[in-house]
Write an enzyme that holds these catalytic residues in place. Structure first.
Site, PDB file in Angstrom:
ATOM      1  N   HIS A 210      -1.693 -42.537   7.977  1.00 19.90           N
ATOM      2  CA  HIS A 210      -2.420 -41.405   8.553  1.00 19.90           C
ATOM      3  C   HIS A 210      -1.515 -40.175   8.478  1.00 19.90           C
ATOM      4  CE1 HIS A 210      -5.744 -43.691  10.426  1.00 19.90           C
ATOM      5  NE2 HIS A 210      -4.837 -44.629  10.624  1.00 19.90           N
TER       6      HIS A 210
ATOM      7  N   ASP B 236      -9.692 -41.016   7.003  1.00 17.38           N
ATOM      8  CA  ASP B 236      -8.262 -41.292   7.165  1.00 17.38           C
ATOM      9  C   ASP B 236      -7.574 -40.946   5.845  1.00 17.38           C
ATOM     10  OD1 ASP B 236      -8.952 -42.225   9.618  1.00 17.38           O
ATOM     11  OD2 ASP B 236      -8.627 -44.342   9.164  1.00 17.38           O
TER      12      ASP B 236
ATOM     13  N   HIS C 145     -11.244 -38.304  15.357  1.00 15.26           N
ATOM     14  CA  HIS C 145     -10.386 -39.476  15.145  1.00 15.26           C
ATOM     15  C   HIS C 145      -9.001 -39.260  15.761  1.00 15.26           C
ATOM     16  CE1 HIS C 145      -8.321 -42.797  13.069  1.00 15.26           C
ATOM     17  NE2 HIS C 145      -9.526 -43.271  12.760  1.00 15.26           N
TER      18      HIS C 145
ATOM     19  N   HIS D 188     -13.855 -45.400   3.571  1.00 13.24           N
ATOM     20  CA  HIS D 188     -13.109 -46.596   3.185  1.00 13.24           C
ATOM     21  C   HIS D 188     -13.624 -47.794   3.966  1.00 13.24           C
ATOM     22  CE1 HIS D 188     -10.889 -45.115   6.703  1.00 13.24           C
ATOM     23  NE2 HIS D 188     -10.349 -46.315   6.837  1.00 13.24           N
TER      24      HIS D 188
ATOM     25  N   HIS E  24     -14.477 -47.742  10.305  1.00 14.65           N
ATOM     26  CA  HIS E  24     -15.165 -46.727   9.502  1.00 14.65           C
ATOM     27  C   HIS E  24     -16.404 -47.255   8.791  1.00 14.65           C
ATOM     28  CE1 HIS E  24     -12.098 -43.420   9.645  1.00 14.65           C
ATOM     29  NE2 HIS E  24     -11.368 -44.439  10.054  1.00 14.65           N
TER      30      HIS E  24
ATOM     31  N   HIS F 283      -4.389 -43.689   2.051  1.00 16.63           N
ATOM     32  CA  HIS F 283      -4.687 -44.554   3.199  1.00 16.63           C
ATOM     33  C   HIS F 283      -4.855 -46.004   2.761  1.00 16.63           C
ATOM     34  CE1 HIS F 283      -5.684 -45.483   7.289  1.00 16.63           C
ATOM     35  NE2 HIS F 283      -6.793 -46.083   6.907  1.00 16.63           N
TER      36      HIS F 283
END
Length: 683
Positions: free
Chosen positions: A396, A179, A418, A68, A73, A158
């Site tokens: 999340h 995520d 993460h 994403h 990220h 997410h």
């Protein structure tokens, strides 16, 4: 045909290993390299915020998959592609909404970094533009094959366009979640469970063993807190990412304001030029959202907010009364949200509501401890008197969702990424208790590597090959017994193998058969008819045309013709059998006529050395032992006894290679060589 083999997979996070931020994970398997995500760390600036690229070889990367558009990220991607020796043939994929928002978000990231005091820009807007031509889009559930790496994206929630990726290499499946959230909210559906079981699951562990409040309770606490502050004349600051949770909170606030007329004179500000530019993306991909939004969209645009005012920046804001102000960045490290917080934090009338996950090292994380003072960007400290509330809307997975996701996907190996070190450790302990210590529980191999720490996994696999038309037509396939020998060409496409007959090669591949015609001219010291007689004595199917002075061997596959009184020309189509045959014939041509008596041993050794030299290069005789020679092949020393055929070499593979080669030379020098005859050895 099948062959068992054990192969090692390596998984190494070079970001988000026992931390949240700069997500970047490297997968190596079967000679392929895949990178999942490429972000920056929000608590650092400049190159310190990047993944640890010096731990990898960027030119080896075959595929990059971005889950994403959030900076942690995706914001390291332009640096990787434009400022390192990134593989020019590597392919980069993301979903269509992610690519659409990526450019606007990263261009703003460059602008903010350039204007922030003390920060260095990692790259330019031109670098971001250059990456766009190489980024490819992929639809959910579509399978893509990149040189043997198969992958499919699945819906991850997410944010709009968020994806998890199922990768398959040589039959082994790896699922990288990025995520994700298994809870449906105001505008996004819950993440889906892929229909294929992964062998390895690489999963986020952001919230460790924490469990979120129910959505309705969480929304009520949020709206109650915001309303209480503004009704008392205060200002509410909501630090958010420009896109993602901001749209969720705006939907909640706009609906709450509609239901409470006494609040409708209090403005809700949203300062995000990026969000304005990207709003058409939300409208374009409304089909990727949940039923609630799609139903509302049939009547009117749900993102056309009635009580929300979009402003360009603080210069267009009149700070003259109670309000709700939504500004980025979400962790207060710089920008407009930091500026407003420094202005408003000294009044106890005002309130700060943190709605997302706060990373270690950021001001947002520090403020959660409710300190008496806070550091300003200019280095001074000011008193903190405003209220601080943490009401998470971060999309999340919590502990319950993580546990159920693992239970539903049933992986054999689980890699945690993460997550802050302590949260990750608690999650790993809880998962091990559930899966490995409960009676009857499925064993789960769990890892939580540090950055640049490598997890090595062994996979036993069977290499299967389809055999097409290589069996006799009289043999039924279901009657073939194990160990049956077949021959053909073994073709490898990606990780699939096919055994075919040479004539069928063009039918099953883009390859074509090529024939190599060889010619060799040799001196001859004997009558041509004598050579024909020698060949007839040694070989079968010899056709001698005395008028044209031509000898045909192997059904015409080898032709020997007298060119002049003292030379012959051999012509043949190159192949293992024909090459071996012509080597033997060449030795007979070069040997003396049997009418002149047997050739002395010195002449045989001379011919042998000449053939060895033609095959391997310079040959050195051992003084006092003419039958012993020394060679250097591929930097290795090799010794050969030319009488016994014994070969000395420390490299076993090379020794066997030379032994077989010299065996052919002996066959050429001695059509029925005594030194290779078992009966002669026994006597």
């Amino acid at each position: 045909m099948n062959v068992s083999a054990e192969n090692e997979m390596q998984i190494m996070p070079i970001g988000a290993g026992n931390e949240v931020g700069r997500s970047c994970c490297i997968l190596k398997f079967m000679g392929k390299t895949v990178m999942f995500d490429c972000g920056v760390h929000p608590a650092y600036s400049g190159e310190s915020s990047l993944p640890f690229f010096d731990s990898i070889e960027p030119e080896e990367i075959d595929l990059v998959l971005i889950t994403h558009y959030h900076l942690d990220h995706a914001a390291g991607l332009p640096f990787l592609m434009e400022r390192t020796n990134f593989n020019p043939k590597a392919r980069v994929f993301m979903t269509q909404p992610t690519r659409a928002i990526y450019k606007a978000l990263l261009s703003d990231f460059v602008r903010v970094s350039r204007n922030a005091p003390g920060e260095e820009s990692l790259y330019t807007e031109e670098d971001v533009d250059k990456t766009m031509s190489r980024i490819e889009v992929v639809d959910y559930h579509a399978e893509v094959n990149v040189n043997g790496i198969k992958f499919r994206p699945f819906y991850a929630a997410h944010v709009l366009g968020g994806a998890m990726f199922m990768v398959e290499i040589a039959g082994v499946r790896i699922l990288y979640t990025g995520d994700y959230s298994r809870e449906e909210d105001r505008h996004l559906k819950a993440a889906e469970i892929p229909p294929f079981r992964p062998d390895v699951l690489i999963i986020e562990s952001t919230y460790g063993v924490q469990e979120h409040e129910g959505r309705r309770l969480r929304e009520r606490r949020f709206t109650d807190r915001v309303a209480r502050v503004v009704r008392q004349g205060g200002r509410v600051l909501l630090p958010v990412f420009a896109l993602g949770r901001a749209q969720e909170l705006l939907l909640i606030l706009d609906e709450f304001w509609e239901a409470n007329p006494d609040l409708q004179n209090i403005p809700i500000y949203y300062a995000s030029a990026i969000a304005q530019r990207c709003m058409p993306v939300y409208q374009t991909y409304i089909n990727m959202m949940n039923d609630n939004v799609r139903r509302r969209f049939e009547i009117s645009n749900p993102f056309d907010f009635k009580y929300v005012k979009n402003i360009r920046g603080i210069n267009h804001f009149e700070d003259d009364g109670p309000c709700v102000f939504m500004a980025s960045p979400g962790m207060l490290q710089n920008g407009l949200s930091r500026e407003l917080f420094e202005r408003w934090c000294t009044s106890k009338q005002n309130g700060l509501v943190l709605s997302g996950y706060s990373v270690e090292g950021t001001l947002a994380k520090h403020v959660l401890t409710e300190p008496d003072t806070i550091p300003r960007l200019d280095g001074r400290h000011v008193k903190r008197a405003c209220s601080v509330d943490y009401i998470t809307f971060a999309a999340h997975a919590d502990f319950k969702e993580t546990r159920m996701f693992i239970q539903d996907t049933t992986p054999t190996h689980c890699i945690l990424v993460h997550g802050e070190k302590n949260n990750m450790a608690r999650l790993r302990g809880a998962l091990e208790t559930i899966h490995n210590k409960s009676e009857g529980g499925k064993k789960l191999d769990i890892h939580s590597p540090l950055n640049c720490g490598t997890v090595k996994l062994k996979f036993k696999s069977e290499l299967n090959a389809r055999a097409i038309n290589v069996l006799s037509q009289n043999v039924a396939h279901d009657t073939v017994k194990p160990g049956t020998r077949v021959s053909g060409l073994l073709i490898q496409q990606d990780f699939a193998y096919t055994l075919v007959r040479p004539p069928d090669l063009p039918q099953y591949t883009t390859l074509k058969l090529t024939h190599i015609d060889q010619h060799q001219v040799l001196p001859i010291s004997k009558p041509f008819i004598t050579l024909a007689t020698q060949l007839k004595t040694t070989f079968r199917d010899i056709d001698y045309d005395d008028k044209k002075e031509i000898i045909r061997m192997a059904n015409g596959g080898v032709i020997i013709e007298l060119k002049e009184r003292n030379s012959v020309k051999m012509s043949w189509e190159s192949g293992y059998a024909s090459d071996l045959l012509t080597e033997a014939v060449a030795a007979m041509i070069l040997s003396k006529s049997p009418h002149e008596g047997d050739a002395p041993i010195s002449e045989i050794l001379r011919i042998g050395r000449k053939l060895l030299m033609a095959r391997f290069g310079p040959v050195r005789r051992v003084k006092g032992s003419p039958h012993l020679v020394r060679l250097v092949i591929d930097l290795s020393k090799v010794g050969i006894d030319m009488l016994t055929g014994e070969v000395e070499c420390t490299d076993e593979k090379l020794r066997e290679r030379v032994r077989l080669a010299y065996k052919r030379i002996q066959a050429a020098m001695f059509p029925i060589p005594d030194i290779m005859c078992e009966c002669c050895r026994a006597s």
